[in-house]
Design an enzyme around this catalytic site. Structure first.
Site, PDB file in Angstrom:
ATOM      1  N   GLU A 449      50.817  47.872  37.891  1.00 42.26           N
ATOM      2  CA  GLU A 449      51.938  48.833  38.016  1.00 42.26           C
ATOM      3  C   GLU A 449      52.708  48.590  39.320  1.00 42.26           C
ATOM      4  O   GLU A 449      53.129  49.527  39.997  1.00 42.26           O
ATOM      5  CB  GLU A 449      51.401  50.271  37.922  1.00 42.26           C
ATOM      6  CG  GLU A 449      52.446  51.350  37.634  1.00 42.26           C
ATOM      7  CD  GLU A 449      53.279  51.094  36.395  1.00 42.26           C
ATOM      8  OE1 GLU A 449      52.694  50.792  35.335  1.00 42.26           O
ATOM      9  OE2 GLU A 449      54.515  51.185  36.492  1.00 42.26           O
TER      10      GLU A 449
HETATM   11  C1  LIG Z   1      43.446  44.591  34.306  1.00 41.13           C
HETATM   12  C2  LIG Z   1      44.921  44.403  34.295  1.00 41.13           C
HETATM   13  C3  LIG Z   1      45.706  45.182  33.477  1.00 41.13           C
HETATM   14  C4  LIG Z   1      47.093  44.991  33.429  1.00 41.13           C
HETATM   15  N1  LIG Z   1      47.848  45.721  32.533  1.00 41.13           N
HETATM   16  C5  LIG Z   1      49.155  45.381  32.347  1.00 41.13           C
HETATM   17  C6  LIG Z   1      49.910  45.969  31.287  1.00 41.13           C
HETATM   18  O1  LIG Z   1      49.431  46.833  30.541  1.00 41.13           O
HETATM   19  N2  LIG Z   1      51.186  45.546  31.110  1.00 41.13           N
HETATM   20  C7  LIG Z   1      51.765  44.603  31.892  1.00 41.13           C
HETATM   21  O2  LIG Z   1      52.919  44.262  31.664  1.00 41.13           O
HETATM   22  N3  LIG Z   1      51.069  44.034  32.921  1.00 41.13           N
HETATM   23  C8  LIG Z   1      49.788  44.399  33.154  1.00 41.13           C
HETATM   24  N4  LIG Z   1      49.066  43.807  34.166  1.00 41.13           N
HETATM   25  C9  LIG Z   1      49.717  42.848  35.024  1.00 41.13           C
HETATM   26  C10 LIG Z   1      49.945  43.392  36.413  1.00 41.13           C
HETATM   27  O3  LIG Z   1      50.952  44.354  36.403  1.00 41.13           O
HETATM   28  C11 LIG Z   1      50.250  42.193  37.317  1.00 41.13           C
HETATM   29  O4  LIG Z   1      49.045  41.479  37.481  1.00 41.13           O
HETATM   30  C12 LIG Z   1      50.823  42.621  38.659  1.00 41.13           C
HETATM   31  O5  LIG Z   1      52.103  43.151  38.500  1.00 41.13           O
HETATM   32  C13 LIG Z   1      50.891  41.464  39.652  1.00 41.13           C
HETATM   33  O6  LIG Z   1      51.478  40.333  39.090  1.00 41.13           O
HETATM   34  P1  LIG Z   1      50.714  38.931  39.202  1.00 41.13           P
HETATM   35  O7  LIG Z   1      49.337  39.124  38.704  1.00 41.13           O
HETATM   36  O8  LIG Z   1      51.537  37.908  38.539  1.00 41.13           O
HETATM   37  O9  LIG Z   1      50.600  38.655  40.728  1.00 41.13           O
HETATM   38  P2  LIG Z   1      51.724  37.938  41.628  1.00 41.13           P
HETATM   39  O10 LIG Z   1      53.053  38.523  41.320  1.00 41.13           O
HETATM   40  O11 LIG Z   1      51.547  36.478  41.524  1.00 41.13           O
HETATM   41  O12 LIG Z   1      51.295  38.429  43.073  1.00 41.13           O
HETATM   42  C14 LIG Z   1      50.278  37.796  43.858  1.00 41.13           C
HETATM   43  C15 LIG Z   1      50.326  38.357  45.264  1.00 41.13           C
HETATM   44  O13 LIG Z   1      51.593  38.053  45.853  1.00 41.13           O
HETATM   45  C16 LIG Z   1      52.259  39.229  46.252  1.00 41.13           C
HETATM   46  N5  LIG Z   1      53.690  39.090  45.978  1.00 41.13           N
HETATM   47  C17 LIG Z   1      54.285  38.644  44.862  1.00 41.13           C
HETATM   48  N6  LIG Z   1      55.620  38.721  44.979  1.00 41.13           N
HETATM   49  C18 LIG Z   1      55.881  39.232  46.185  1.00 41.13           C
HETATM   50  C19 LIG Z   1      57.060  39.563  46.900  1.00 41.13           C
HETATM   51  N7  LIG Z   1      58.272  39.430  46.370  1.00 41.13           N
HETATM   52  N8  LIG Z   1      56.938  40.086  48.139  1.00 41.13           N
HETATM   53  C20 LIG Z   1      55.737  40.277  48.688  1.00 41.13           C
HETATM   54  N9  LIG Z   1      54.582  39.995  48.062  1.00 41.13           N
HETATM   55  C21 LIG Z   1      54.649  39.474  46.820  1.00 41.13           C
HETATM   56  C22 LIG Z   1      51.636  40.364  45.450  1.00 41.13           C
HETATM   57  O14 LIG Z   1      51.750  41.612  46.097  1.00 41.13           O
HETATM   58  C23 LIG Z   1      50.194  39.878  45.328  1.00 41.13           C
HETATM   59  O15 LIG Z   1      49.484  40.235  46.463  1.00 41.13           O
HETATM   60  C24 LIG Z   1      47.692  44.022  34.256  1.00 41.13           C
HETATM   61  C25 LIG Z   1      46.895  43.244  35.104  1.00 41.13           C
HETATM   62  C26 LIG Z   1      45.526  43.405  35.110  1.00 41.13           C
HETATM   63  C27 LIG Z   1      44.698  42.501  35.987  1.00 41.13           C
END
Ligand SMILES: Cc1cc2nc3c(=O)[nH]c(=O)nc-3n(C[C@H](O)[C@H](O)[C@H](O)COP(=O)(O)OP(=O)(O)OC[C@H]3O[C@@H](n4cnc5c(N)ncnc54)[C@H](O)[C@@H]3O)c2cc1C
Length: 589
Positions: A449
């Site tokens: 989220e």
């Molecule tokens: C158990 C689980 C349930 C989930 N449920 C859903 C769901 O129902 N629907 C859905 O759509 N998604 C869902 N997600 C996805 C979740 O919302 C994403 O994992 C989350 O938004 C982070 O994206 P990412 O994993 O690609 O991490 P990344 O975006 O790759 O981030 C990695 C790190 O980099 C940082 N980062 C990235 N971009 C920036 C920036 N611009 N500035 C500063 N820091 C940054 C982040 O804060 C983080 O620390 C779920 C994930 C999990 C693990």
């Protein structure tokens, strides 16, 4: 273990049950004021206590016992049917939840809801998350689908989808994430095209979709972000589609199975019962919700309440860990106290270091809960206050506090559940006590989220302003007034701690505002420490209400815990002012 009568006077009472603490927090943030708003005169303190009492009984009996079952069994993708099977007992418990009408409580009456204040929904989520966070996620995602249809659905879509979603007979999901689109939602590639009949067809893959497939309910309505032909790059080109697992006819009846499926489930650290699905859409039939290319705008309407709900996950998990650690610390006998003439083993709760851990757990949980509840209160005021100026002010306050309400409690939940393991000693690291599960489950709400890092950026880049009359300035004025009250009551140490925190926060906020547009990397470098400072300040302000007589039926223990937060924990958050004043170049790794 040995019973020890000589030290029983050192063993304080068990903490009040979660229900009592939830009701206390509602009172502390002024729930009562909401009963003066149109349509809520019957949602009195007593009526709410009765409702939440009934709900608390229900979750204790039907939902909580399944938490461990869910962790051990997990959900499974059945190769024979291609469908996801939930752990034993989940479907039955969810059906009981639906049949009792619990889900409807705070949704709009025109769509079959109970029309209660959102603060009550938040309190119910707090209790249910404390029982079983993995199961609670399913109705929480349905909540977002309901909000999207309520704001952006056509009257015809609302009539077809909302009644079943509001009761929980059907569930909803949010499909944003793709392999290359996580925090960067604008990178979404899922394609939506019209076929010859003009029907939208969606093709592509979504990952990490919570409760993307399951057997709890008869239909699953996926809300999917996708890109239509010729749409511009980035978030501006995204459209929102409703893509039901079983198609829904004009009469609201379920029809054929849609062209989408869960192709795999993630194996993960916690939340084993909650299926995290890779969803494949293969020309699935969808309908546009809202305007084409209006997807991201639509998402913003449900974000406040969705983020607040994720904050309640932190509260529920922290509360459960605190309660369990409090019980364990009275049952486990180890060591002796200095100067004890009986020289007998004592329950570990008698040791100051264990007590410090329990006091920290309690105070952090309370502070986080008040931050979330005061935000929910602002959401309610923004929806129903008859005075447009008050509505606008409350709306701005809610917008400012939402990132704090999402990130601060979820970060603290990791700390509190970790402390709970420490109180249990080696037994905490062993799965049997259940604390290890709370710790594992608590790790994820900081990530989904919008990660907590993204929340902090939202706070410093979009929400923080020092314009006269703005929400942050209003908040600082409230803290100032509370400091004077504490001083007036002779509470010097507490007023001094809150005054230091306020002064540090004001200076940090000024630095961030002055740097914006001039040294943006430095602003971003200070974002997370500033969010922690804001959580500490708002939590401290509200907890200080326990001391300044603002919290009806406040107890001596609640006052003691508030004092502990102000004098021993708040300085830790306040000291982040140094980090906020630092720069990007300081971040050497
Ligand atoms: C158990 C689980 C349930 C989930 N449920 C859903 C769901 O129902 N629907 C859905 O759509 N998604 C869902 N997600 C996805 C979740 O919302 C994403 O994992 C989350 O938004 C982070 O994206 P990412 O994993 O690609 O991490 P990344 O975006 O790759 O981030 C990695 C790190 O980099 C940082 N980062 C990235 N971009 C920036 C920036 N611009 N500035 C500063 N820091 C940054 C982040 O804060 C983080 O620390 C779920 C994930 C999990 C693990």
């Amino acid at each position: 273990m040995s019973a020890d009568t000589a030290t029983t006077d050192r063993v304080p009472d068990l903490p009040p049950a979660p229900l009592e603490r939830v009701l206390g927090a509602l009172r502390a943030v002024g729930y009562h004021d909401l009963t003066a708003l149109p349509g809520w005169s019957e949602a009195t303190d007593d009526a709410v206590a009765e409702l939440l009492g009934g709900f608390s009984d229900f979750v204790d009996k039907a939902i909580a016992p399944l938490d461990v079952v869910g962790d051990r069994q997990g959900s499974h993708l059945d190769p024979a049917t291609g469908r996801v099977r939930s752990p034993d007992g989940f479907r039955d418990a969810y059906q009981q939840y639906v049949a009792a009408g619990w889900q409807t409580a705070a949704f709009p009456e025109e769509h079959g809801g109970g029309g209660l204040p959102w603060s009550i929904a938040v309190a119910m989520q707090d209790l249910m998350n404390g029982a079983n966070v993995a199961m609670t996620l399913c109705p929480m995602l349905t909540q977002s689908a309901i909000e999207l249809f309520s704001h952006w659905g056509s009257p015809e879509q609302q009539a077809r989808f909302l009644p079943k979603l509001v009761t929980g007979e059907w569930t909803g999901t949010m499909n944003l994430t793709e392999p290359d689109a996580g925090s960067d939602v604008g990178a979404v590639r899922m394609a939506a095209r019209r076929d010859d009949s003009g029907t939208w067809r969606l093709s592509g893959t979504k990952i990490f979709i919570t409760w993307g497939d399951h057997d709890l309910a008869d239909n699953i309505v996926h809300l999917v972000l996708a890109r239509t032909p010729g749409a511009p790059a980035g978030t501006r080109g995204l459209s929102l589609f409703a893509v039901p697992a079983r198609l829904v006819g004009p009469d609201g009846q379920m029809g054929a199975v849609n062209q989408l499926r869960c192709v795999s489930l993630e194996r993960k650290l916690g939340l084993h019962a909650s299926p995290t699905c890779t969803m494949e859409f293969d020309g699935a039939e969808g309908e546009l919700v809202g305007a084409e290319e209006g997807g991201i705008r639509a998402m913003f309407t449900m974000m406040n309440t969705a983020r607040l709900s994720v904050g309640t996950e932190g509260l529920g998990l922290a509360e459960r860990a605190y309660q369990a650690a409090s019980v364990y610390a009275r049952q486990r006998y180890q060591g002796r106290l200095p100067g004890d003439p009986a020289d007998r083993q004592v329950p570990i709760v008698a040791h100051p270091d264990v007590r410090r851990m329990l006091a920290t757990m309690r105070a952090l949980t309370d502070a986080a809960r008040l931050v979330v509840y005061v935000t929910a209160h602002a959401v309610d005021q923004s929806r129903r206050n008859p005075d447009p100026a008050r509505r606008a002010q409350a709306s701005e306050l809610a917008a400012f506090l939402v990132p704090v309400s999402k990130a601060w409690p979820t970060d603290l939940a990791s700390e509190v559940t970790s402390l709970a393991i420490q109180v249990h000693g080696g037994a905490g690291y062993i799965e049997e006590t259940g604390i290890a599960q709370q710790y594992r489950d608590a790790r994820i709400p900081s990530i989904y989220e919008g990660t907590n890092g993204i929340q902090a950026i939202d706070l410093v880049q979009r929400k923080l302003t020092l314009e006269p009359g703005s929400a942050p300035v209003w908040l600082a004025e409230q803290v100032d007034a509370r400091i004077s009250e504490l001083r007036g009551a002779g509470l010097d140490a507490e007023s001094e701690a809150l005054a230091d925190a306020l002064e540090g926060w004001r200076r940090a906020a000024r630095v961030l505002v002055e740097r914006r547009g001039v040294a943006d990397l430095d602003v971003l470098a200070g974002a997370t420490p500033f969010l922690g400072m804001t959580g500490g300040l708002v939590g401290g302000w509200l907890l200080a209400g326990e001391l300044a007589g603002h919290s009806p039926r406040s107890t001596a223990a609640a006052a003691g815990s508030a004092r502990f937060f102000l004098t021993q924990l708040l300085p830790r958050f306040a000291s982040s002012a140094h980090a906020v004043r630092g720069t990007f170049d300081d971040l050497v790794y």
